[in-house]
Design a protein around this motif. Structure first.
Motif, short mmCIF file in Angstrom:
data_model
loop_
_atom_site.label_atom_id
_atom_site.label_comp_id
_atom_site.label_asym_id
_atom_site.label_seq_id
_atom_site.Cartn_x
_atom_site.Cartn_y
_atom_site.Cartn_z
N GLN A 19 0.81 -1.20 0.00
CA GLN A 19 0.00 0.00 0.00
C GLN A 19 0.85 1.26 0.00
N TYR A 31 0.55 6.77 0.25
CA TYR A 31 -0.27 5.60 -0.08
C TYR A 31 -0.88 5.77 -1.46
N ASP A 32 -1.13 4.63 -2.13
CA ASP A 32 -1.83 4.74 -3.41
C ASP A 32 -3.27 5.15 -3.15
N GLU A 34 -6.21 4.12 -4.18
CA GLU A 34 -7.17 3.07 -3.87
C GLU A 34 -7.11 2.71 -2.39
N PHE A 35 -5.92 2.61 -1.85
CA PHE A 35 -5.74 2.29 -0.44
C PHE A 35 -6.27 3.42 0.44
N LYS A 36 -6.01 4.68 0.03
CA LYS A 36 -6.52 5.83 0.80
C LYS A 36 -8.05 5.78 0.87
N ARG A 38 -9.96 3.11 0.68
CA ARG A 38 -10.36 2.01 1.57
C ARG A 38 -10.21 2.42 3.02
#
Length: 80
Positions: A19, A31-32, A34-36, A38
């Motif tokens: 991540q 963080y990427d 998508e991870f942020k 989530r």
């Protein structure tokens, strides 16, 4: 949580592989996206459950459960 009308204050720690895509100059992780997203989604779910539980405790303690929704409202209510 004590049922005093205070808004829950989540303390979260996020660990995992893949991540983190880098680090900022101050050493904080990057963080990427998508991870942020989530993280934001999970934080919202956590807060919804925490608020629900805090409101139940407020009702049991005879405290106005609507105070939970506003940060520091319990302090104004108790003149602190």
């Amino acid at each position: 949580m004590t049922g005093d009308g205070s808004t829950p204050d989540p303390l979260t720690a996020i660990y995992g592989y893949g991540q983190i895509i880098g680090f900022n100059d101050d050493g904080s992780p990057i963080y990427d996206m998508e991870f942020k997203q989530r993280i934001k989604d999970e934080e919202q779910k956590f807060m919804a459950e925490a608020i629900k539980e805090q409101k139940k405790l407020c009702i049991e303690n005879g405290v106005d459960p609507d105070l939970v929704n506003i940060l520091n409202a319990e302090k104004k209510e108790n003149n602190e």
